[in-house]
Design an enzyme around this catalytic site. Sequence first.
Site, PDB file in Angstrom:
ATOM      1  N   SER A 163       0.828  -1.276   0.021  1.00 31.45           N
ATOM      2  CA  SER A 163      -0.106   0.002  -0.121  1.00 31.45           C
ATOM      3  C   SER A 163       0.965   1.401   0.051  1.00 31.45           C
ATOM      4  CB  SER A 163      -0.891   0.007   1.245  1.00 31.45           C
ATOM      5  OG  SER A 163      -1.778  -1.135   1.340  1.00 31.45           O
TER       6      SER A 163
ATOM      7  N   LYS B  10      -6.170   3.142  -2.295  1.00 31.02           N
ATOM      8  CA  LYS B  10      -5.930   2.327  -1.205  1.00 31.02           C
ATOM      9  C   LYS B  10      -5.972   3.397   0.053  1.00 31.02           C
ATOM     10  CE  LYS B  10      -4.900  -1.075   1.513  1.00 31.02           C
ATOM     11  NZ  LYS B  10      -5.923  -1.827   2.017  1.00 31.02           N
TER      12      LYS B  10
ATOM     13  N   LYS C 180       0.254   5.018   8.373  1.00 30.72           N
ATOM     14  CA  LYS C 180       1.010   5.371   7.057  1.00 30.72           C
ATOM     15  C   LYS C 180       0.091   5.766   5.876  1.00 30.72           C
ATOM     16  CE  LYS C 180       1.684   1.923   4.977  1.00 30.72           C
ATOM     17  NZ  LYS C 180       1.013   1.038   3.884  1.00 30.72           N
TER      18      LYS C 180
HETATM   19  P1  NDP Z   1       4.161  -6.880   7.956  1.00 27.43           P
HETATM   20  O1  NDP Z   1       4.871  -5.869   8.966  1.00 27.43           O
HETATM   21  O2  NDP Z   1       3.434  -8.096   8.567  1.00 27.43           O
HETATM   22  O3  NDP Z   1       5.527  -7.404   6.702  1.00 27.43           O
HETATM   23  C1  NDP Z   1       6.349  -6.609   6.166  1.00 27.43           C
HETATM   24  C2  NDP Z   1       7.112  -7.512   5.318  1.00 27.43           C
HETATM   25  O4  NDP Z   1       8.068  -6.422   4.690  1.00 27.43           O
HETATM   26  C3  NDP Z   1       7.996  -8.508   5.952  1.00 27.43           C
HETATM   27  O5  NDP Z   1       8.536  -9.493   5.047  1.00 27.43           O
HETATM   28  C4  NDP Z   1       9.233  -7.510   6.120  1.00 27.43           C
HETATM   29  O6  NDP Z   1      10.445  -8.351   6.488  1.00 27.43           O
HETATM   30  C5  NDP Z   1       9.397  -6.869   5.101  1.00 27.43           C
HETATM   31  N1  NDP Z   1      10.209  -5.676   5.071  1.00 27.43           N
HETATM   32  C6  NDP Z   1       9.866  -4.627   6.014  1.00 27.43           C
HETATM   33  N2  NDP Z   1      10.715  -3.563   5.844  1.00 27.43           N
HETATM   34  C7  NDP Z   1      11.793  -4.157   4.787  1.00 27.43           C
HETATM   35  C8  NDP Z   1      12.842  -3.410   4.283  1.00 27.43           C
HETATM   36  N3  NDP Z   1      12.975  -2.202   4.418  1.00 27.43           N
HETATM   37  N4  NDP Z   1      13.401  -3.980   3.317  1.00 27.43           N
HETATM   38  C9  NDP Z   1      12.850  -5.396   2.878  1.00 27.43           C
HETATM   39  N5  NDP Z   1      11.807  -5.719   3.522  1.00 27.43           N
HETATM   40  C10 NDP Z   1      11.321  -5.181   4.395  1.00 27.43           C
HETATM   41  O7  NDP Z   1       3.414  -5.942   6.909  1.00 27.43           O
HETATM   42  P2  NDP Z   1       1.801  -6.537   5.964  1.00 27.43           P
HETATM   43  O8  NDP Z   1       2.341  -7.728   5.482  1.00 27.43           O
HETATM   44  O9  NDP Z   1       0.885  -6.541   7.327  1.00 27.43           O
HETATM   45  O10 NDP Z   1       1.804  -5.287   5.041  1.00 27.43           O
HETATM   46  C11 NDP Z   1       2.600  -5.260   3.549  1.00 27.43           C
HETATM   47  C12 NDP Z   1       1.949  -4.252   2.944  1.00 27.43           C
HETATM   48  O11 NDP Z   1       0.391  -4.628   2.841  1.00 27.43           O
HETATM   49  C13 NDP Z   1       1.784  -2.763   3.645  1.00 27.43           C
HETATM   50  O12 NDP Z   1       1.710  -1.716   2.805  1.00 27.43           O
HETATM   51  C14 NDP Z   1       0.312  -2.946   4.212  1.00 27.43           C
HETATM   52  O13 NDP Z   1      -0.150  -1.578   4.430  1.00 27.43           O
HETATM   53  C15 NDP Z   1      -0.367  -3.688   3.222  1.00 27.43           C
HETATM   54  N6  NDP Z   1      -1.777  -4.347   3.532  1.00 27.43           N
HETATM   55  C16 NDP Z   1      -1.811  -5.182   4.906  1.00 27.43           C
HETATM   56  C17 NDP Z   1      -2.978  -5.719   5.182  1.00 27.43           C
HETATM   57  C18 NDP Z   1      -3.055  -6.683   6.471  1.00 27.43           C
HETATM   58  O14 NDP Z   1      -4.072  -6.907   6.734  1.00 27.43           O
HETATM   59  N7  NDP Z   1      -1.860  -6.821   7.164  1.00 27.43           N
HETATM   60  C19 NDP Z   1      -4.023  -5.661   4.353  1.00 27.43           C
HETATM   61  C20 NDP Z   1      -4.177  -4.894   3.180  1.00 27.43           C
HETATM   62  C21 NDP Z   1      -2.718  -4.246   2.708  1.00 27.43           C
HETATM   63  P3  NDP Z   1      10.894  -9.112   7.712  1.00 27.43           P
HETATM   64  O15 NDP Z   1      10.211 -10.721   7.609  1.00 27.43           O
HETATM   65  O16 NDP Z   1      12.375  -9.275   7.631  1.00 27.43           O
HETATM   66  O17 NDP Z   1      10.196  -8.420   8.670  1.00 27.43           O
END
Ligand code: NDP
Length: 296
Positions: A97, A172, A241
């Site tokens: 997002s 979004k 965010k």
């Molecule tokens: P999480 O915090 O659960 O996961 C984030 C992921 O990104 C992890 O795999 C993390 O890796 C990785 N990550 C974080 N920072 C970095 C970086 N600097 N470089 C590389 N990898 C990185 O987030 P979500 O999965 O919940 O959300 C992901 C996206 O989807 C967001 O934009 C969110 O707004 C959107 N979203 C989420 C929903 C939800 O219900 N959760 C619903 C709809 C949209 P690591 O394992 O190393 O921490």
Amino acid sequence: MTTVAFLGLGAIGTPMARHLAAGAWGLRVWNRTTARAAEFARAHDVTHAASPAVAARGADVIITCFPVSGDVESLLDGPDGLLAGLTKGSVLVDCTSGDPATSQRIAARLASHGVAFLDAPVSGGVAGADAGTLTVMVGGDAAVLERVRPVLEVFGKKIVHCGAIGAGDAVKAVNNALLALHLWSTAEGLIALRKAGVAPDVALDVINTSSGRSNASMNLFPERVLTRAFPRTFRLALLDKDVGIAAQVAREQKSPAPLLQLTAELFQAAHRAMGEEADHVEVVKFIEQLTGTEIK
Ligand code: NDP
């Protein structure tokens, strides 16, 4: 066979990648915390890529799903970066997002390498990702979307082309700003009613068959607030965010949006107070603390 790379095995990315792993997509996965990708690859019998470059090399479609667009941008460069592996003619689909301005910058850089870009955030939460019924809102070239549509259909039930690059991000952000508004205003209303002597379940019983109802009042409050369960599915930090992006879109368009700006400020304060790991519905606990009244 179309080869797909999936980068970012977080709360929502993992179930999305799980659906791809179940199909014939020659899937390779990469995650910042290596153990998560290694475990996923083992469990689903797919390839664990050692770096973003290795994941992207030879892949037709590369899907990213990180907290913010800046995370995608920061993975472009360097010997292990995406640009070192991306193949001309491939498509990077960013399911983060994200924010429109960063997506436009990423798209321009990829275009100079012959790689197409779509911003393709999803909605439907972890439950929708588990069920493979997400809504995918897409910005970018409609013809490119048609090329990758079969891949998106693996986890998306409704796929909507919203406009040029950044349009998916903008839709979004506004959707989630509405979620934030509903959460905050429903909490304020239920607390005022409780102080006036009306029990929250009674108030919700009325509201949910009346014109003030929302997903927050119909699902989130009955299932997560009244039960005091507050499961952690979508971090408050991420909703903060999203509201910030919506407010930014309005400012950039010089479109007066006092409610969006105020909601962004309120969620920033809640995020600061509740920390990085709090769930988005835990904003209600912050409002309860401010008012000295629990919704139960
Ligand atoms: P999480 O915090 O659960 O996961 C984030 C992921 O990104 C992890 O795999 C993390 O890796 C990785 N990550 C974080 N920072 C970095 C970086 N600097 N470089 C590389 N990898 C990185 O987030 P979500 O999965 O919940 O959300 C992901 C996206 O989807 C967001 O934009 C969110 O707004 C959107 N979203 C989420 C929903 C939800 O219900 N959760 C619903 C709809 C949209 P690591 O394992 O190393 O921490």
